[in-house]
Scaffold this active site. Sequence first.
Site, PDB file in Angstrom:
ATOM      1  N   ILE A   1       0.828  -1.216   0.000  1.00 25.94           N
ATOM      2  CA  ILE A   1       0.000   0.000   0.000  1.00 25.94           C
ATOM      3  C   ILE A   1       0.856   1.257   0.000  1.00 25.94           C
ATOM      4  O   ILE A   1       0.482   2.278  -0.589  1.00 25.94           O
ATOM      5  CB  ILE A   1      -1.015  -0.005   1.179  1.00 25.94           C
ATOM      6  CG1 ILE A   1      -2.150   0.981   0.902  1.00 25.94           C
ATOM      7  CG2 ILE A   1      -0.358   0.296   2.511  1.00 25.94           C
ATOM      8  CD1 ILE A   1      -2.940   0.706  -0.350  1.00 25.94           C
TER       9      ILE A   1
ATOM     10  N   LYS B   1      -5.479   1.848   7.681  1.00 21.75           N
ATOM     11  CA  LYS B   1      -6.582   1.079   8.261  1.00 21.75           C
ATOM     12  C   LYS B   1      -6.144  -0.371   8.389  1.00 21.75           C
ATOM     13  O   LYS B   1      -5.306  -0.802   7.584  1.00 21.75           O
ATOM     14  CB  LYS B   1      -7.854   1.194   7.437  1.00 21.75           C
ATOM     15  CG  LYS B   1      -7.768   0.924   5.944  1.00 21.75           C
ATOM     16  CD  LYS B   1      -7.505  -0.374   5.307  1.00 21.75           C
ATOM     17  CE  LYS B   1      -8.050  -1.661   5.834  1.00 21.75           C
ATOM     18  NZ  LYS B   1      -7.741  -2.803   4.909  1.00 21.75           N
TER      19      LYS B   1
ATOM     20  N   ASP C   1      -9.719  -7.692   7.288  1.00 20.41           N
ATOM     21  CA  ASP C   1      -8.792  -6.685   6.747  1.00 20.41           C
ATOM     22  C   ASP C   1      -9.422  -5.989   5.530  1.00 20.41           C
ATOM     23  O   ASP C   1      -9.515  -4.761   5.505  1.00 20.41           O
ATOM     24  CB  ASP C   1      -7.428  -7.311   6.414  1.00 20.41           C
ATOM     25  CG  ASP C   1      -6.445  -6.264   5.902  1.00 20.41           C
ATOM     26  OD1 ASP C   1      -5.917  -5.509   6.727  1.00 20.41           O
ATOM     27  OD2 ASP C   1      -6.254  -6.184   4.679  1.00 20.41           O
TER      28      ASP C   1
HETATM   29  P1  NAP Z   1       2.553  -5.513   3.031  1.00 18.70           P
HETATM   30  O1  NAP Z   1       2.707  -5.372   1.562  1.00 18.70           O
HETATM   31  O2  NAP Z   1       2.772  -6.852   3.638  1.00 18.70           O
HETATM   32  O3  NAP Z   1       3.495  -4.461   3.720  1.00 18.70           O
HETATM   33  C1  NAP Z   1       3.590  -4.372   5.095  1.00 18.70           C
HETATM   34  C2  NAP Z   1       4.709  -3.450   5.491  1.00 18.70           C
HETATM   35  O4  NAP Z   1       4.802  -3.375   6.905  1.00 18.70           O
HETATM   36  C3  NAP Z   1       6.055  -3.898   4.967  1.00 18.70           C
HETATM   37  O5  NAP Z   1       6.764  -2.790   4.550  1.00 18.70           O
HETATM   38  C4  NAP Z   1       6.700  -4.485   6.199  1.00 18.70           C
HETATM   39  O6  NAP Z   1       8.033  -4.536   6.417  1.00 18.70           O
HETATM   40  C5  NAP Z   1       6.147  -3.648   7.334  1.00 18.70           C
HETATM   41  N1  NAP Z   1       6.224  -4.440   8.563  1.00 18.70           N
HETATM   42  C6  NAP Z   1       6.841  -4.076   9.703  1.00 18.70           C
HETATM   43  N2  NAP Z   1       6.756  -5.029  10.628  1.00 18.70           N
HETATM   44  C7  NAP Z   1       6.095  -6.050  10.054  1.00 18.70           C
HETATM   45  C8  NAP Z   1       5.705  -7.336  10.503  1.00 18.70           C
HETATM   46  N3  NAP Z   1       6.015  -7.793  11.716  1.00 18.70           N
HETATM   47  N4  NAP Z   1       5.034  -8.143   9.651  1.00 18.70           N
HETATM   48  C9  NAP Z   1       4.730  -7.721   8.412  1.00 18.70           C
HETATM   49  N5  NAP Z   1       5.087  -6.488   7.942  1.00 18.70           N
HETATM   50  C10 NAP Z   1       5.755  -5.676   8.747  1.00 18.70           C
HETATM   51  O7  NAP Z   1       1.100  -5.035   3.494  1.00 18.70           O
HETATM   52  P2  NAP Z   1       0.168  -3.933   2.832  1.00 18.70           P
HETATM   53  O8  NAP Z   1      -0.748  -4.584   1.879  1.00 18.70           O
HETATM   54  O9  NAP Z   1       0.965  -2.779   2.385  1.00 18.70           O
HETATM   55  O10 NAP Z   1      -0.754  -3.580   4.117  1.00 18.70           O
HETATM   56  C11 NAP Z   1      -0.290  -2.798   5.167  1.00 18.70           C
HETATM   57  C12 NAP Z   1      -1.457  -2.080   5.806  1.00 18.70           C
HETATM   58  O11 NAP Z   1      -2.111  -1.325   4.791  1.00 18.70           O
HETATM   59  C13 NAP Z   1      -2.524  -3.038   6.390  1.00 18.70           C
HETATM   60  O12 NAP Z   1      -3.039  -2.482   7.560  1.00 18.70           O
HETATM   61  C14 NAP Z   1      -3.589  -3.074   5.298  1.00 18.70           C
HETATM   62  O13 NAP Z   1      -4.885  -3.311   5.816  1.00 18.70           O
HETATM   63  C15 NAP Z   1      -3.490  -1.654   4.751  1.00 18.70           C
HETATM   64  N6  NAP Z   1      -3.998  -1.549   3.377  1.00 18.70           N
HETATM   65  C16 NAP Z   1      -3.570  -2.403   2.402  1.00 18.70           C
HETATM   66  C17 NAP Z   1      -4.121  -2.303   1.120  1.00 18.70           C
HETATM   67  C18 NAP Z   1      -3.688  -3.181  -0.021  1.00 18.70           C
HETATM   68  O14 NAP Z   1      -4.304  -3.111  -1.095  1.00 18.70           O
HETATM   69  N7  NAP Z   1      -2.653  -3.988   0.099  1.00 18.70           N
HETATM   70  C19 NAP Z   1      -5.101  -1.355   0.852  1.00 18.70           C
HETATM   71  C20 NAP Z   1      -5.456  -0.469   1.855  1.00 18.70           C
HETATM   72  C21 NAP Z   1      -4.903  -0.582   3.108  1.00 18.70           C
HETATM   73  P3  NAP Z   1       9.373  -4.041   5.889  1.00 18.70           P
HETATM   74  O15 NAP Z   1       9.148  -2.927   4.920  1.00 18.70           O
HETATM   75  O16 NAP Z   1      10.056  -3.630   7.118  1.00 18.70           O
HETATM   76  O17 NAP Z   1       9.829  -5.287   5.276  1.00 18.70           O
END
Ligand code: NAP
Length: 317
Positions: free
Chosen positions: A23, A99, A177
């Site tokens: 995100i 979120k 989520d």
């Molecule tokens: P993601 O791709 O897995 O990225 C998560 C990020 O958080 C990574 O940069 C990661 O680590 C960091 N992080 C730090 N500690 C962590 C841990 N213990 N475990 C996993 N990650 C950790 O996830 P994402 O999709 O971006 O989602 C993150 C948030 O955004 C969630 O709350 C999700 O609900 C929200 N969101 C996501 C989307 C979507 O379409 N994906 C849409 C709207 C909102 P490093 O960078 O340190 O490796």
Amino acid sequence: MERQLAVTLISPYKLALVGVGKIARDQHLPSIAENPAFALEAAVSRNANVEGIDNFKTFAELLENRPDISVVALCMPPSVRFQTAWDALSAGKHVLLEKPPGATLSEVETLTALAEKNGLSLYATWHSRHAIGVEPAKKWLAERDIRKLEIVWKEDVRRWHPNQPWIWQAGNAGVFDPGINALSILTEIMPHGIHLQSADLEFPANSETPIAATLKFFDPKGADISAEFDWRHEGKQTWDIFVQCADGEMRLADGGAKLYIDGALTVEGPDREYPIIYQRFAALLSRSEIDVDLAPLRHVADAFMLGRRTETEAFFE
Ligand code: NAP
């Protein structure tokens, strides 16, 4: 012209992005880049680097090396977000939360109290509320007699969450989520309060979080309100809210990107959810205001309290 001058005269907020995952890259980086109120100065990630800015492995390193940064956007999963948010607010930084804003209601209330005490902005974002169809849907519903409201949020977790083991870990809510996006729209467009009455949650044998959930709500005005969230859906991906009123019906489709009234497409447009989030954040920062609405997270918490749990077959990516 005068407004443009005012924007350029005020120096931008120096911002750091924490958690550089999907995100952050898909939405936060471009939305920050297009908003002159912000200057992206640093990122914190254990694995990633953002070109052209300072990169740190830990939040403590950021605090130590860049005390001039006044604003942080936290984009990591909710289960690991609280400590960083607490440290940021304690260090006098304004905070934006992705979120869901936290793993529990109480931790977000703790953060809100700290932001209040320190005179800082805290912004719990709900991106789906800024989908183009949501505001007109809210207006259309405002004066109507709602008979039935049905949320259908069915997607393929393998397609949308590959390589994200955190979604199966306690504190990250599993199918809630994405489901909480629907609840953020529901709590925005409903003209009056409702509360959760029952929930059925399906947990894969190898998961700490549910893969599917069916919710029923109590509406003091008598409408039949339900939600169905399912992460095992391989057909047409569906993020829809159907509403039947005494004098017509509406459908908010594609997560709020399209609004149909009585079958006719009446609102559709480009996705501007995250640019709007950063516009709103700049407005909050200019007044050191707090925007934390816990209503969507409260429904999720209630589902975990009320939910009947069924174990289903183990799920593997
Ligand atoms: P993601 O791709 O897995 O990225 C998560 C990020 O958080 C990574 O940069 C990661 O680590 C960091 N992080 C730090 N500690 C962590 C841990 N213990 N475990 C996993 N990650 C950790 O996830 P994402 O999709 O971006 O989602 C993150 C948030 O955004 C969630 O709350 C999700 O609900 C929200 N969101 C996501 C989307 C979507 O379409 N994906 C849409 C709207 C909102 P490093 O960078 O340190 O490796």
